[in-house]
Scaffold this motif. Structure first.
Motif, PDB file in Angstrom:
ATOM      1  N   ASP A   1       0.942  -1.078   0.148  1.00  0.00           N
ATOM      2  CA  ASP A   1      -0.104  -0.087   0.251  1.00  0.00           C
ATOM      3  C   ASP A   1       1.096   1.232  -0.057  1.00  0.00           C
ATOM      4  OD1 ASP A   1      -2.538   0.240   0.078  1.00  0.00           O
ATOM      5  OD2 ASP A   1      -2.672   1.520   1.778  1.00  0.00           O
TER       6      ASP A   1
ATOM      7  N   GLU B   1       1.967   3.398  -3.590  1.00  0.00           N
ATOM      8  CA  GLU B   1       1.168   3.608  -3.842  1.00  0.00           C
ATOM      9  C   GLU B   1       1.441   4.666  -4.346  1.00  0.00           C
ATOM     10  OE1 GLU B   1      -2.302   3.621  -6.567  1.00  0.00           O
ATOM     11  OE2 GLU B   1      -1.327   2.175  -5.575  1.00  0.00           O
TER      12      GLU B   1
ATOM     13  N   LYS C   1       1.781   1.382 -10.495  1.00  0.00           N
ATOM     14  CA  LYS C   1       0.064   1.169 -10.013  1.00  0.00           C
ATOM     15  C   LYS C   1       0.032   0.164  -9.216  1.00  0.00           C
ATOM     16  CE  LYS C   1      -3.855   1.937 -11.375  1.00  0.00           C
ATOM     17  NZ  LYS C   1      -4.645   3.182 -10.715  1.00  0.00           N
ATOM     18  N   VAL C   2      -0.068   0.022  -8.235  1.00  0.00           N
ATOM     19  CA  VAL C   2      -0.524  -1.093  -6.817  1.00  0.00           C
ATOM     20  C   VAL C   2      -1.895  -1.918  -7.470  1.00  0.00           C
ATOM     21  CG1 VAL C   2      -0.581  -2.101  -5.126  1.00  0.00           C
ATOM     22  CG2 VAL C   2       0.947   0.008  -5.574  1.00  0.00           C
ATOM     23  N   TYR C   3      -2.073  -3.041  -7.441  1.00  0.00           N
ATOM     24  CA  TYR C   3      -3.370  -3.729  -7.116  1.00  0.00           C
ATOM     25  C   TYR C   3      -3.140  -4.701  -6.443  1.00  0.00           C
ATOM     26  CZ  TYR C   3      -4.915  -1.445 -12.262  1.00  0.00           C
ATOM     27  OH  TYR C   3      -4.977  -0.841 -12.983  1.00  0.00           O
TER      28      TYR C   3
ATOM     29  N   SER D   1      -4.395   1.073  -2.057  1.00  0.00           N
ATOM     30  CA  SER D   1      -4.229   0.733  -3.655  1.00  0.00           C
ATOM     31  C   SER D   1      -5.726   0.741  -3.696  1.00  0.00           C
ATOM     32  CB  SER D   1      -2.865  -0.193  -3.225  1.00  0.00           C
ATOM     33  OG  SER D   1      -2.088  -0.091  -3.010  1.00  0.00           O
ATOM     34  N   ASN D   2      -5.931  -0.076  -5.483  1.00  0.00           N
ATOM     35  CA  ASN D   2      -6.784  -0.035  -5.646  1.00  0.00           C
ATOM     36  C   ASN D   2      -6.832  -2.264  -5.534  1.00  0.00           C
ATOM     37  OD1 ASN D   2      -7.421   1.255  -8.020  1.00  0.00           O
ATOM     38  ND2 ASN D   2      -4.907   1.317  -8.755  1.00  0.00           N
TER      39      ASN D   2
END
Length: 155
Positions: free
Chosen positions: A62, A65, A71-73, A97-98
């Motif tokens: 997290d 981010e 980009k974090v998923y 994060s997403n």
């Protein structure tokens, strides 16, 4: 007393409104995100609410981010019946994060497509560069290990 109650309600409402949404996706949708990355490095961390090592490392992912090159998923592979549990967990942890909830019944249908190296253990992480190179890790990260790994793949 009424002012305190009103203030408390406003705080609760603002926390609820700022909580990260959980996007429910099928593997085909996730695969598109893996192919069409939006940053120099895109990170897909596979986790579940019942996995202790996963929960321990989530804050490390997290914190990534904050880096505009990453980009974090956070991809929950909890059971399909656990969507509400995941939503509550995400809100409680205030994740930035997403968060994706993978809506698939059989992990064997997608694990090999994520990586041939994936035995099925979690936590597991796929790193994808904007040049299409992929790196897979099937282990938990400490904050330092994750930072070193990210630095390596960004360069």
């Amino acid at each position: 007393m009424m002012k305190q109650l009103a203030l408390a309600l406003c705080i609760v409402a603002s926390i609820h409104l700022s909580a990260q949404e959980v996007e429910v996706v099928k593997f085909a949708d996730l695969q598109k995100k893996m192919l069409y990355t939006e940053a120099p490095l895109t990170v897909f961390n596979f986790w579940a609410t019942w996995c202790g090592p996963c929960i321990k490392e989530l804050p490390h992912f997290d914190s990534l981010e904050d880096n505009k090159n990453i980009k974090v998923y956070l991809v929950s592979i909890d059971f399909q019946s656990e969507l509400e549990r995941v939503k509550k967990f995400v809100a409680k942890k205030s994740l930035k994060s997403n968060v994706l909830f993978l809506d698939e019944k059989d992990p064997d249908d997608y694990m090999g497509k994520v990586s041939q190296e994936w035995s099925g253990a979690i936590p597991a992480t796929l790193f994808v560069t904007d040049l299409g190179k992929t790196y897979f890790h099937e282990k938990a990260f400490t904050k330092e290990e994750l930072e070193k790994t990210v630095e390596k793949y960004l360069n």
